[in-house]
Motif scaffolding. Structure first.
Motif, short mmCIF file in Angstrom:
data_model
loop_
_atom_site.label_atom_id
_atom_site.label_comp_id
_atom_site.label_asym_id
_atom_site.label_seq_id
_atom_site.Cartn_x
_atom_site.Cartn_y
_atom_site.Cartn_z
N ILE A 33 0.88 -1.16 0.00
CA ILE A 33 0.00 0.00 0.00
C ILE A 33 0.92 1.21 0.00
CG2 ILE A 33 -1.70 1.35 1.28
CD1 ILE A 33 -2.83 -1.22 2.37
N GLN A 56 -1.26 -1.05 -4.12
CA GLN A 56 -2.49 -0.27 -4.02
C GLN A 56 -2.11 1.16 -3.70
OE1 GLN A 56 -5.27 -1.66 -1.05
NE2 GLN A 56 -6.35 0.32 -0.98
N THR A 78 -7.94 -3.99 4.25
CA THR A 78 -7.35 -5.21 3.69
C THR A 78 -7.55 -6.40 4.61
OG1 THR A 78 -5.16 -4.93 4.71
CG2 THR A 78 -5.54 -3.82 2.60
#
Length: 265
Positions: A33, A56, A78
């Motif tokens: 992320i 992401q 998540t």
């Protein structure tokens, strides 16, 4: 994202050291992320994916409380443990303190200091509960010296250095490690954004961000307390910083960071 892969969070990941750290994580089998505010974040995420990583992108302004909470919500969504976090986002501003804008100085504190504390508060409890985790906090060689003409920036990095070292001690029996990454001047957009292209340090040869990130990643995974990353010149500067008095270091910093110090005449 493959739930069998460890998950890492990297801030300031759209360019520079942060992007290179994200590449290190991707190359070592982490899902990512990544967070930053600018449009380049989506480009970075696409490049990481093209290189075999899975990233992401969370576009968010980490100078704000809501911006930090947006990133933490994305992590929580998540439903996966965070194996590692590189709290790297930072900004600087050069110039005489009496002449720089207060808004710029407060932005340095909000991003460099406040967002790092906020993210650590949000991420560390889960790591400690799991009994494992790696955290990398990007401090700087600047943390070791008074920052004449970068007064607030250097002070922010001194805060991060002290913060990282305190967490190291508090968490020493938890399975979670905290590593301070201390780069010197690095070839990124930092000096342009800080308005320091006319300074001696702004015009000097700088370290490779890929080298800095590789050394930082290695130190983090090994659970080391800190690493002065970059070239031999940066490491030598780190050694000198241990013995020189603050007044001398402030004078040296003045010669590097004073406006127009890099111009002829």
């Amino acid at each position: 994202m493959d739930t069998l892969n460890p998950l890492a969070v990297v801030t300031g990941a759209s360019s520079g050291i942060g992007y290179e750290l994200a590449k290190q994580f991707a190359a070592h089998g982490f899902d990512l992320i990544i967070a930053a505010e600018d449009d380049a974040l989506d480009v970075a995420a696409a490049a990481l994916t093209a290189q075999g990583g899975r990233a992401q992108a969370v576009r968010t302004d980490l100078t704000t409380r809501e911006g930090v909470e947006k990133l933490l919500r994305a992590v929580t969504a998540t439903r996966r443990p965070v194996a590692a976090a590189a709290l790297n986002a930072g900004v600087g501003r050069g110039g005489p303190f009496l002449e720089t804008d207060l808004a710029d100085e407060l932005e340095i504190i909000d991003l460099n200091v406040t967002s790092t504390v906020h993210l650590a508060k949000g991420l560390l409890p889960g790591m400690v509960e799991d009994g494992e985790g790696r955290v990398l906090i990007t401090s700087s060689i600047a943390s070791t010296m008074p920052g004449s003409f970068q007064a607030v920036y250097n002070a922010s990095k001194s805060f991060l250095q002290s913060f990282a070292q305190a967490l190291q001690n508090e968490l020493k029996d938890t399975g979670v490690t905290v590593t301070s990454l201390m780069p010197g001047p690095t070839e990124t957009e930092f000096f342009e954004r800080a308005g320091m292209l006319d300074t001696k340090v702004g015009r000097s040869e700088k370290d490779d961000p890929a080298q800095v990130a590789a050394q930082g990643f290695e130190a983090m995974m090994a659970g080391r307390d800190k690493v002065v990353a970059g070239s031999w010149k940066t490491r030598a500067q780190g050694l000198a910083g241990r013995v020189l008095p603050d007044s001398v270091k402030a004078h040296v910093h003045r010669g590097m960071a004073a406006p127009a110090s890099g111009t002829d005449g």
